[in-house]
Motif scaffolding. Structure first.
Motif, short mmCIF file in Angstrom:
data_model
loop_
_atom_site.label_atom_id
_atom_site.label_comp_id
_atom_site.label_asym_id
_atom_site.label_seq_id
_atom_site.Cartn_x
_atom_site.Cartn_y
_atom_site.Cartn_z
N LEU A 55 -2.45 2.31 2.83
CA LEU A 55 -2.12 1.76 4.07
C LEU A 55 -3.33 0.79 4.42
O LEU A 55 -3.04 -0.33 4.79
CB LEU A 55 -1.96 2.57 5.28
CG LEU A 55 -1.48 2.33 6.39
CD1 LEU A 55 -0.21 1.33 6.39
CD2 LEU A 55 -1.49 3.28 7.62
N ASN A 56 -4.26 1.02 4.23
CA ASN A 56 -5.60 0.19 4.42
C ASN A 56 -5.61 -0.97 3.48
O ASN A 56 -5.92 -2.15 3.99
CB ASN A 56 -6.92 1.10 4.29
CG ASN A 56 -7.87 0.21 4.83
OD1 ASN A 56 -7.85 -0.55 5.89
ND2 ASN A 56 -9.08 0.24 3.90
N LEU A 79 -13.68 16.33 -5.47
CA LEU A 79 -13.50 16.80 -4.18
C LEU A 79 -12.23 17.44 -3.90
O LEU A 79 -12.14 18.26 -3.27
CB LEU A 79 -13.53 15.40 -3.22
CG LEU A 79 -14.75 14.72 -2.98
CD1 LEU A 79 -14.53 13.39 -2.25
CD2 LEU A 79 -15.65 15.85 -2.00
N PHE A 80 -11.12 17.12 -4.81
CA PHE A 80 -9.79 17.81 -4.76
C PHE A 80 -10.11 19.16 -5.10
O PHE A 80 -9.56 20.26 -4.34
CB PHE A 80 -8.97 16.92 -5.61
CG PHE A 80 -7.44 17.61 -5.51
CD1 PHE A 80 -6.64 17.03 -4.54
CD2 PHE A 80 -7.02 18.63 -6.53
CE1 PHE A 80 -5.25 17.66 -4.45
CE2 PHE A 80 -5.89 19.12 -6.25
CZ PHE A 80 -4.79 18.87 -5.42
N PHE A 89 -3.94 16.06 0.71
CA PHE A 89 -4.77 15.09 0.00
C PHE A 89 -4.08 14.01 -0.19
O PHE A 89 -4.67 12.73 0.08
CB PHE A 89 -5.45 16.00 -1.32
CG PHE A 89 -6.63 15.36 -1.43
CD1 PHE A 89 -7.68 16.11 -1.27
CD2 PHE A 89 -6.77 14.27 -2.48
CE1 PHE A 89 -9.05 15.63 -1.56
CE2 PHE A 89 -8.22 13.91 -2.66
CZ PHE A 89 -9.46 14.48 -2.20
N ALA A 90 -2.91 14.11 -0.64
CA ALA A 90 -2.13 12.66 -0.98
C ALA A 90 -1.94 11.82 0.48
O ALA A 90 -2.11 10.56 0.33
CB ALA A 90 -0.53 12.91 -1.35
N LEU A 91 -1.62 12.55 1.60
CA LEU A 91 -1.53 11.83 2.78
C LEU A 91 -2.68 11.39 3.31
O LEU A 91 -2.68 10.15 3.76
CB LEU A 91 -0.76 12.94 3.92
CG LEU A 91 0.57 13.41 3.52
CD1 LEU A 91 0.95 14.58 4.58
CD2 LEU A 91 1.36 12.01 3.65
N LEU A 92 -3.90 12.14 3.25
CA LEU A 92 -5.22 11.44 3.56
C LEU A 92 -5.61 10.10 2.88
O LEU A 92 -5.94 9.41 3.35
CB LEU A 92 -6.13 12.54 3.41
CG LEU A 92 -7.66 11.98 3.78
CD1 LEU A 92 -7.72 11.75 5.24
CD2 LEU A 92 -8.61 13.33 3.24
N ALA A 93 -5.33 10.58 1.37
CA ALA A 93 -5.62 9.43 0.51
C ALA A 93 -4.89 8.03 0.61
O ALA A 93 -5.20 6.89 0.82
CB ALA A 93 -5.58 9.71 -0.92
N GLY A 94 -3.25 8.33 1.06
CA GLY A 94 -2.43 7.31 1.22
C GLY A 94 -2.88 6.33 2.57
O GLY A 94 -2.85 5.29 2.54
N GLN A 143 4.96 1.82 -3.14
CA GLN A 143 5.02 2.38 -4.57
C GLN A 143 3.80 3.24 -4.82
O GLN A 143 3.81 3.98 -5.63
CB GLN A 143 5.47 1.32 -5.35
CG GLN A 143 6.88 1.02 -5.30
CD GLN A 143 7.13 -0.36 -6.12
OE1 GLN A 143 6.12 -1.35 -6.33
NE2 GLN A 143 8.44 -0.59 -6.43
N TRP A 144 2.72 2.51 -4.42
CA TRP A 144 1.35 3.02 -4.85
C TRP A 144 1.21 4.68 -4.11
O TRP A 144 0.76 5.35 -4.65
CB TRP A 144 0.09 2.13 -4.44
CG TRP A 144 0.12 0.85 -5.10
CD1 TRP A 144 0.41 0.48 -6.32
CD2 TRP A 144 -0.70 -0.45 -4.58
NE1 TRP A 144 -0.03 -0.49 -6.82
CE2 TRP A 144 -0.42 -1.29 -5.69
CE3 TRP A 144 -1.46 -0.45 -3.67
CZ2 TRP A 144 -1.25 -2.54 -5.67
CZ3 TRP A 144 -2.09 -1.75 -3.49
CH2 TRP A 144 -1.94 -2.75 -4.57
N PHE A 145 1.84 4.60 -2.95
CA PHE A 145 1.62 5.69 -1.94
C PHE A 145 2.54 6.76 -2.71
O PHE A 145 2.05 7.91 -2.87
CB PHE A 145 2.08 5.50 -0.49
CG PHE A 145 2.11 6.86 -0.01
CD1 PHE A 145 0.96 7.51 0.75
CD2 PHE A 145 3.51 7.36 0.27
CE1 PHE A 145 1.10 8.53 1.29
CE2 PHE A 145 3.60 8.51 0.97
CZ PHE A 145 2.40 9.16 1.34
N ALA A 146 3.68 6.40 -3.27
CA ALA A 146 4.75 7.32 -3.75
C ALA A 146 4.02 7.85 -5.23
O ALA A 146 3.99 8.84 -5.27
CB ALA A 146 5.93 6.65 -4.20
#
Length: 139
Positions: free
Chosen positions: A95-96, A61-62, A85-90, A110-113
């Motif tokens: 967050l979810n 998809l990326f 893409f990172a913001l969407l996935a994050g 940390q996972w988000f970073a």
């Protein structure tokens, strides 16, 4: 995007994803991940194939999205796509996870970073592996 370029970029990014996630989760975030290990499925090894399939799907998809929306194939464009893409996935994942499960906020952060850096890396790589075709009238 030509099918050969799509396949090449997808395979390379899939291999990068495996190496990146192994390094980040097994080395860099070992302690953070250990703090939430009690929340993992007891049969995690039995469903590992699904994780690999999910990783392949995200990578594809990326690459598809980059090929669909890229205009000039610049590094900047690839990094912006990676950031998007990172913001969407994050939002969809990290967050979810924080909202649904009793995990420390610092672990989700940390996972988000790690994901942010991962998708920025993908963005930089995809500009070289699958550049958009030249637009008529542009150099």
């Amino acid at each position: 995007m030509r099918p050969g370029r799509f396949l090449l970029a997808s395979v390379v990014l899939f291999l990068v994803a495996l190496a990146w996630n192994a390094f980040v989760h097994l080395v860099v975030l070992r302690a953070a991940n250990a703090s939430v290990a009690h929340l993992r499925r007891p049969d995690l090894a039995d469903t590992m194939w699904l994780s690999l399939l999910l990783t392949a799907g995200i990578v594809m998809l990326f690459v598809w999205g980059y090929g669909r929306f890229a205009r000039d194939g610049s590094l900047r464009e690839g990094l912006v796509w990676g950031l998007f893409f990172a913001l969407l996935a994050g939002l969809l994942v990290d967050l979810n996870q924080y909202v649904l499960f009793p995990i420390p906020g610092v672990v989700a952060l940390q996972w988000f970073a790690g994901g942010l850096l991962e998708f920025l890396l993908y963005g930089a790589l995809v500009t070289r592996l699958a550049p958009p075709p030249p637009t008529p009238g542009r150099r």
